[in-house]
Design a protein around this motif. Structure first.
Motif, short mmCIF file in Angstrom:
data_model
loop_
_atom_site.label_atom_id
_atom_site.label_comp_id
_atom_site.label_asym_id
_atom_site.label_seq_id
_atom_site.Cartn_x
_atom_site.Cartn_y
_atom_site.Cartn_z
N ASP A 1 -57.55 -37.37 -26.55
CA ASP A 1 -58.57 -38.26 -26.74
C ASP A 1 -59.77 -38.07 -25.70
O ASP A 1 -60.98 -37.99 -26.24
N MET A 2 -59.36 -37.51 -24.76
CA MET A 2 -60.39 -37.08 -23.81
C MET A 2 -61.14 -35.83 -24.28
O MET A 2 -62.39 -35.62 -24.27
N SER A 3 -60.63 -34.83 -24.86
CA SER A 3 -61.08 -33.78 -25.31
C SER A 3 -62.05 -34.09 -26.77
O SER A 3 -62.99 -33.67 -26.89
N ARG A 4 -61.66 -35.26 -27.41
CA ARG A 4 -62.43 -35.58 -28.48
C ARG A 4 -63.73 -36.16 -27.75
O ARG A 4 -64.92 -35.89 -28.45
N LEU A 5 -63.90 -36.86 -26.85
CA LEU A 5 -64.93 -37.52 -26.22
C LEU A 5 -65.83 -36.47 -25.58
O LEU A 5 -67.04 -36.62 -25.69
N SER B 1 -71.65 -32.17 -28.09
CA SER B 1 -72.30 -31.95 -29.23
C SER B 1 -73.73 -33.19 -29.38
O SER B 1 -74.58 -32.65 -30.03
N ALA B 2 -73.47 -34.32 -28.98
CA ALA B 2 -74.55 -35.13 -28.89
C ALA B 2 -75.87 -34.33 -28.24
O ALA B 2 -76.96 -34.73 -28.47
N ALA C 1 -63.78 -44.87 -32.84
CA ALA C 1 -64.98 -45.77 -32.35
C ALA C 1 -65.99 -45.33 -31.43
O ALA C 1 -67.30 -45.40 -31.70
N LYS C 2 -65.38 -44.96 -30.31
CA LYS C 2 -66.19 -44.24 -29.27
C LYS C 2 -67.07 -43.10 -29.56
O LYS C 2 -68.21 -43.00 -29.35
N VAL C 3 -66.43 -42.30 -30.65
CA VAL C 3 -66.76 -41.19 -30.82
C VAL C 3 -68.10 -41.25 -31.78
O VAL C 3 -69.26 -40.92 -31.84
N GLN C 4 -68.01 -42.29 -32.68
CA GLN C 4 -69.07 -42.80 -33.64
C GLN C 4 -69.96 -43.59 -32.85
O GLN C 4 -71.28 -43.56 -33.23
N ALA C 5 -69.70 -44.28 -31.80
CA ALA C 5 -70.79 -44.89 -30.94
C ALA C 5 -71.72 -43.76 -30.39
O ALA C 5 -72.96 -43.98 -30.18
N ILE C 6 -71.00 -42.83 -29.88
CA ILE C 6 -71.91 -41.53 -29.22
C ILE C 6 -72.91 -41.06 -30.33
O ILE C 6 -74.21 -40.83 -30.31
N LYS C 7 -72.26 -40.92 -31.52
CA LYS C 7 -73.28 -40.47 -32.75
C LYS C 7 -74.27 -41.33 -32.97
O LYS C 7 -75.42 -40.99 -33.38
N LEU C 8 -73.95 -42.82 -33.03
CA LEU C 8 -74.99 -44.09 -33.28
C LEU C 8 -76.08 -43.76 -32.31
O LEU C 8 -77.29 -43.75 -32.46
N MET D 1 -69.95 -38.50 -19.19
CA MET D 1 -68.83 -38.27 -20.01
C MET D 1 -68.35 -36.98 -19.95
O MET D 1 -67.09 -36.73 -19.43
N LEU D 2 -69.29 -35.92 -19.41
CA LEU D 2 -68.61 -34.33 -19.49
C LEU D 2 -68.32 -34.41 -17.83
O LEU D 2 -67.25 -33.66 -17.96
N VAL D 3 -68.82 -34.73 -17.17
CA VAL D 3 -68.40 -34.60 -15.64
C VAL D 3 -67.06 -35.22 -15.37
O VAL D 3 -66.01 -34.96 -14.90
N SER D 4 -66.87 -36.56 -16.37
CA SER D 4 -65.53 -37.24 -16.06
C SER D 4 -64.58 -36.50 -16.82
O SER D 4 -63.48 -37.33 -17.23
#
Length: 1330
Positions: free
Chosen positions: A879-883, A889-890, A829-836, A862-865
């Motif tokens: 999951d951190m890798s996914r984010l 990509s965003a 859901a967080k990944v889709q939220a970023i895409k949104l 998000m990248l720094v953390s």
């Protein structure tokens, strides 16, 4: 009545000649007819006499002598000569065994005369043939010619006889004639004292092809075989003479022995055809000749033996194995024509002697890699010819050789291999001429041929298109049969072949659009701008080379001929049917044909262009047939199982096929029947099928609302349902479908947006994914309507409630990546939220509300953390890798929009770039693919291409190979775009590949790993990254580009770093990287010292304007450092070898530091591994043979075969941990070594290792994250080793789970200080093939 007795007539010598009763005197005074009449009566008399009639013999002796006079022997009348010859033959029979003629000269004249009369045997339809046959029969039965043995020059008579008989034998002779001839000749051979060489030549010369006088081969061979067998059995002298002849010619080389010496090989071949046993004693001599030092002589023997071994009934190879093996050795002959002849022989051998295929396979394998193009070509021809005769004649190995040659460096060889395989496929798969087993044997051909479409050569691509249209799916089939062929072909292709086929259709569709635009230009008034646009379009349509001239000529013809233009417009119109297309192509070709020019390259080029743009496969009727086939599969009435695919596979593939065709032929779908079938697919449970059906509606349904209201009313509720509760992909397609085909799309989208936005609930993340996808696409497609409502959703729910909260705790298994099905719903859901967020911004395309700045700050955080935005450590590593991937990509997606690219700061760009060095293999892989895809479409600014320079640090050879291919592709596309678009010169700063150099220099100067400008190991890392990019850029010195790049680096030294202009250290790092770049450019190119064609422009976002009085002539790297950078220790070959090598080229390992605070693992700090990782020798590596990569969309998936390293050699190169602690604690820049196999390292292992080794080392600082205060133990450790804390990237670890179970690293695990034992060496060995 009784005839009165003939009156005796005295001869010249006084003897009285008695004629038979009723026969008057025969003299030269009477006419020929009278002579013939009287001679017939004489013939009758002698014919009736026998040897016992002594009185008659005595009475007619003078007549017998008279018949041998010159008057008769030289008579010009052939009937007279024939009758006299018959008389003489009877005389020899009657007076046998003694002839009435005593003079040797007279006997010779008589037999030569008789021999000449035997020529009349040739014409069996002659009225006199019976008399000629009587003559032959009489001579053979009595063996009259044996009298000649008493003559000194009998050989002349025999030679003439043999020549005559061999010249007259023909197909019309019956067996009696042949047997009499055989008896006549064999009696001479068998009863004589010997056979002279001249007589042997007269026999053998008839076997020589150049001297054949026999009219029909079968008769000659029959006669020869019987003659030679009989002679061989009964005449040892003849056999000895034959053997001696071949010995003298073959072994001793005496060509003067016989006139036939130069035809010795032809003789051997013909004698072998008669009976192989005739040459038993000659074969060893041929083996001797095969080893001759004379190449031409070996060639002649090889040609001979090829015919002997290859003939259908020959068993020479099994009967004479030494000769066979010696002959096979000629496949490796140093003389090219000999190897060529050997390869040509293989075809006949495979067809006539399948049992010898095993012997030939290994030799053909070697020859398939022969340096000579003609030999490789003939290997293919040999195998394909045999395969077309009977597929069982060629084994899988032989077909594999042809498969390899489809990638040959020579076009002629590739073409032959591709066409040969296509012919086999059509024969055995389409026509099923040899059953299912044969079809299965060559089922791989379709995939292989389509894979070739990935090759860069335009010739390869065009040939694949031709093969597809003629062999894979023949366009001349009836529509139903053609579509059935396409339907099951598509269902049975592998994924890469499907991609290639889709790309092929895409290219053809693009070509159609180019031709359509060209025709539109013809309709416009003539102008300079129109001419320039037309020229650019022609260059796009034409292939490089002579085809461009032909296309220009065709364009001139189009301009002059309006009817031709109308035909072409009909051909490319969306409504053109396949039958109409065929008529148009033939009509246009007819108009362009030139009867006076049979071979017309211009016409061939135009026809090929027309075939590419013509709808030869797909029209409305074809789409209808495809839909019917799919309906049968859905109903279970199709022949899916018989065709080798399951019904589910057929349905899914059919929908995918229709989806692809909906892009290229949307008009062909517009029918109620087709849409009804698609609606049925929408109701199916298979998500992929429904998704494809929605996309087909999206692509083709523009007229549904007006023309098919019933379909519209049924479709709308289904699309609403899919947008709200379907899969994410279905939701996306449903929203786009509504937006594309309905006029009241605002109302429709609002009916979806409002309930979804109200029902968002972060506590149920599994129900969030589809709504987020729908909302994101709705806000992107209709920003004016939904941008404002979405802002509150973003602020109150997306950021505050979803992204900034971690409601669940991730699984702490230490893995850096998990399959999609194992990812938690909250993270999805967080990944889709970023895409949104990104889609929302892309819809607005402005930053008036500063929402983009806030979003970019969020993504940077998000990248720094490292993906853990809340820093509560509740989220798992995978999951951190996914984010992290989603955030990187965003940013990259937002950079594709100019208004957002302007506000992305250099720091944010650098954070985005560092994702390509992420510690997780899959993050690096997917990010690189997205980066390449955007760059290759010219969607991203040029600075993002600089990110690929960081791939030099990637520990996985496969990733470096992929990055290099991406660079090659991007650079070639940009250069080609500049050439084909004259207007592009105004945008060189954003298009010219060389302008990536300043971006790359700036990016490397801000690399977190680059902390000490004078550290040689760090500089070596920088140099590797620079050369990774420069090597590709410097392949060609186009427009003096080497000097241009050098000038850019020099100019940068006259500016300051715009990111921190007043910080001396930042500027020092920038200038140091410039000096390294200049060092590399100067060392690799002698042309860089020329004057730059123009003064480069530097991007002001990264560099300040040069100050007027500022001069920077300082060298920031010492001469000693410069030498170390350029020479250093011996290293493996370049990152990927030379430029045009395929992805399988061996690459160089990057120089990656492994310090005390870093680890080569995919998990958290592992003390034992870290302590020794920095002490590993850079040369330590196992032998890896890499045959391909799997990520590159431009290339088929290939397999990496890895050979595990041997234990002992690697062990000898390891540095003892006792020695390592003394001098290697500060050693940096070493190559990272792999520390894990395909298994997963669990954090429990870390904790156990930490307990065993005492206090842990400093936690690894993540890339892009500010350094944290270090634990006390770490500080102490750093003080002891004089190693400062490292601020740097999230290191791309060498030990990672590679997709497909392939290992990222290429060395065994490091040797531990205390626990490393010799028995454990084998256990530490990494199984790289797992």
């Amino acid at each position: 009545m009784d005839f009165p007795a003939a009156q005796p007539k005295p001869t010249a010598d006084g003897k009285i000649i008695y004629y038979p009763p009723g026969v008057k005197e025969i003299t030269d005074k009477i006419t020929n007819d009278e002579v013939v009449k009287r001679l017939k009566m004489v013939v009758k008399t002698f014919m009736d006499m026998d040897q016992d009639s002594e009185d008659e013999k005595q009475q007619y002796l003078p007549l017998a002598l008279h018949l041998a006079s010159e008057f008769f022997l030289r008579n010009p009348n052939k009937d007279v000569r024939l009758l006299v010859a018959c008389c003489l033959a009877d005389i020899f029979r009657i007076y046998a065994p003694e002839a009435p003629y005593t003079s040797h000269d007279k006997l010779k004249d008589i037999f030569l005369f008789i021999t000449r009369q035997l020529k009349g045997l040739e014409d069996t339809k002659s009225p006199q043939f019976n008399r000629y046959f009587y003559l032959l029969e009489n001579l053979a039965w009595v063996k009259s010619y044996n009298i000649c043995f008493e003559l000194e020059d009998c050989n002349e008579i025999f030679i003439q006889l043999f020549r005559t008989l061999f010249s007259v034998i023909n197909n019309s002779h019956n067996q009696k004639v042949q047997m009499h001839m055989l008896d006549l000749m064999s009696s001479i051979i068998m009863e004589g004292d010997g056979v002279t060489q001249e007589l042997l030549d007269s026999i053998l010369i008839n076997l020589i092809p150049a001297h054949k006088v026999c009219k029909v081969k079968c008769d000659r061979n029959t006669l020869f075989k019987q003659l030679f067998l009989l002679s061989f059995a009964c005449c040892f002298a003849f056999h000895m003479l034959e053997t001696i002849f071949f010995n003298q010619v073959l072994v001793l080389g005496k060509s003067s022995v016989s006139d036939l010496s130069e035809h010795v090989f032809d003789l051997i071949q013909e004698l072998f055809a008669i009976d192989p046993h005739l040459l038993l004693s000659v074969m060893p001599q041929l083996e001797f000749k095969l080893k001759s030092n004379d190449g031409e002589e070996r060639l002649a023997v090889v040609r001979l033996l090829a015919k002997l071994f290859g003939s259908k009934d020959s068993d020479l190879a099994t009967q004479n194995r030494p000769l066979w093996q010696c002959f096979l050795g000629r496949f490796n002959d140093i003389h090219v024509p000999v190897r060529l002849e050997s390869v040509k022989f293989a075809s006949h051998c495979l067809m006539n002697h399948p049992d010898l295929a095993k012997d030939l396979t290994e030799y053909l394998k070697v020859r398939s890699h022969d340096p000579e193009e003609a030999i490789r070509h003939d290997v293919i021809v040999t195998i394909i010819t045999a395969g077309k005769r009977d597929l069982s004649l060629v084994n899988d190995q032989l077909l594999g050789f042809v498969r390899e040659r489809t990638l040959d460096k020579r076009w002629r060889v590739r073409k032959e291999a591709m066409m040969g395989l296509a012919q086999l496929y059509k024969k055995y798969c389409l026509h099923a001429e040899a059953g299912k087993d044969a079809a299965e044997k060559v089922s791989w051909i379709k995939d292989k041929l389509l894979h070739i479409y990935y090759q860069n050569s335009i010739d390869d691509k065009l040939l694949v298109e031709k093969i597809f249209a003629q062999y894979l799916v023949p366009h001349n089939l009836e529509t139903e049969e053609r579509m059935k062929c396409l339907y099951y072909l598509y269902a049975s292709l592998d994924p890469n072949a499907v991609k290639a086929l889709n790309e092929m259709w895409k290219c053809q569709n693009m070509l159609r659009s180019h031709v359509r635009e060209l025709l539109d230009l013809h309709k416009q008034p003539t102008s300079e701008a129109n001419s320039a646009a037309m020229f650019g379009k022609l260059m796009t349509i034409a292939n490089p080379g002579k085809a461009q001239d032909f296309v220009k000529k065709f364009n001139q013809v189009l301009g002059d001929d309006e009817k031709l233009r109308s035909q072409l417009e009909l051909l490319i119109s969306p409504t053109c049917s396949c039958k109409q297309a065929d008529i148009c192509v033939r009509e246009i070709a007819r108009k362009l044909a030139n009867p006076k020019q049979p071979t017309n390259p211009f016409l061939e080029m135009v026809k090929f262009l027309l075939e590419r743009i013509a709808p030869v496969h797909i029209d409305s009727e074809a789409i209808s047939a495809l839909v019917k086939l799919m309906n049968k599969s859905i109903e279970g009435t199709a022949d899916d199982e018989e065709e080798g695919v399951s019904p589910d596979t057929a349905i899914r593939a059919g929908l995918e096929l229709l989806k692809v065709l909906s892009f290229t032929h949307p008009t062909s779908f517009h029918s109620a029947e087709t849409y009804e079938s698609l609606l049925q697919c929408l109701r199916m449970e298979d998500d992929k099928v429904a998704e494809a059906a929605i996309q087909i509606f999206r692509n083709t349904g523009h007229k549904i609302e007006t023309d098919l209201p019933q379909i519209r009313s049924t479709l709308i509720p289904i699309l609403h349902q899919k947008a709200k509760r379907g899969t994410p992909h279905q939701a996306k397609q449903a929203v786009h479908c509504i937006h594309a085909i309905f006029s009241n799309k605002e109302v429709q989208l609002a009916q979806i947006f409002e309930p979804l936005s109200r029902s968002l609930n972060a506590d149920v993340p599994e129900q969030l994914i589809t709504p987020l996808v729908s909302l994101g696409h709705i806000s992107m497609l209709a920003p004016d309507q939904f941008a404002s409502p979405m802002k509150s959703v973003v602020a109150n729910f997306i950021v505050k409630d979803l992204l900034m909260n971690d409601r669940s705790t991730g699984e702490k298994n230490g893995k850096l990546w998990s399959p999609d099905e194992e990812v938690s719903p909250e993270v999805l859901a967080k990944v889709q939220a970023i895409k949104l967020l990104v889609r929302w911004l892309l819809g607005m395309k402005n930053n008036q509300s500063k929402s983009a700045n806030s979003t970019l700050r969020l993504l940077s955080a998000m990248l720094v953390s490292e993906g853990d935005l809340t820093e509560q450590k509740r989220i798992s590593k995978s999951d951190m890798s996914r984010l992290r991937l989603a955030a990187g990509s965003a940013i990259m997606k937002l950079a594709q929009e100019p208004c957002y690219h302007e506000i992305i700061t250099p720091e944010q760009f650098q954070l985005c770039a560092l994702v390509i060095n992420d510690e997780c293999y899959q993050v690096r892989q997917i990010f690189a693919q997205k980066l390449h895809k955007a760059l290759v479409k010219l969607l991203l600014p040029l600075e993002y291409m600089a990110i690929f320079a960081l791939c030099a640090k990637d520990p996985v050879k496969e990733r470096r190979a992929h990055a290099r291919q991406c660079l090659l592709k991007n650079i070639s596309i940009r250069r080609e775009y500049i050439k084909q678009n004259p207007m592009a010169n105004e945008k060189l700063l954003s298009l010219l590949p060389e302008y990536v150099v300043p971006y790359m220099i700036h990016l490397l100067a801000h690399d977190p790993d680059f902390t000490k400008p004078q550290d040689v190991d760090q500089l070596r890392d920088v140099k590797e990254c620079l050369w990774f990019m420069l090597e590709v850029l410097m392949t060609k010195n186009e427009n003096n580009s080497h000097a241009f790049m050098k000038k850019m680096a020099e100019n940068i030294k006259l500016t300051r770093d715009a990111q921190s202009p007043d910080e001396p250290k930042a500027n020092e790092k920038l200038y140091t990287v410039c000096d390294v770049a200049l060092c590399v450019i100067n060392s690799k190119s002698a042309l860089c010292n020329a004057d730059s064609p123009k003064d480069p422009v530097l991007p002001t976002k990264f560099f300040t304007q040069p100050e007027k009085d500022f001069c920077n002539d300082r060298n920031y790297i010492s001469e000693e450092t410069r030498v170390l950078l350029l020479t250093g220790k011996p290293k493996p070959t370049g990152v990927l070898g030379t430029v045009n090598k395929p992805l399988s080229a061996t690459g160089r390992r990057p120089y990656i530091r492994t310090t005390g605070s870093e680890t080569g693992s995919n998990i958290s700090v592992n003390s034992e591994l870290s302590s020794s990782a920095g002490n590993r020798s850079r040369e330590q590596s196992s032998d890896i043979s890499e045959t391909g990569v799997s990520e590159n969309e431009e290339n088929p998936v290939r397999i990496i075969s890895v050979t595990p390293a041997k234990t002992e050699p690697v062990k000898n190169k390891e540095i003892n941990s006792d020695q390592a602690t003394q001098g290697n604690s500060t050693e940096r820049g070493k190559k990272r070594t792999a520390t894990a196999s395909g298994t997963e390292n669990i954090q429990k292992t870390e904790e156990k290792n930490a307990e065993e080794t005492g206090p842990s080392l400093a936690a690894k600082t993540r890339r892009g994250r500010p350094p944290k205060p270090e634990p006390q133990g770490t500080t102490a450790k750093n003080e002891e080793t004089n190693k400062p804390p490292v601020r740097g990237r999230k290191r791309a670890a060498a030990s990672q789970e590679n997709p497909g179970g392939l290992e990222a690293g290429n060395a065994k695990a490091p040797k531990q200080q205390d626990t490393a034992k010799k028995p454990a060496a084998a256990q530490r060995q990494i199984d790289l093939q797992r």
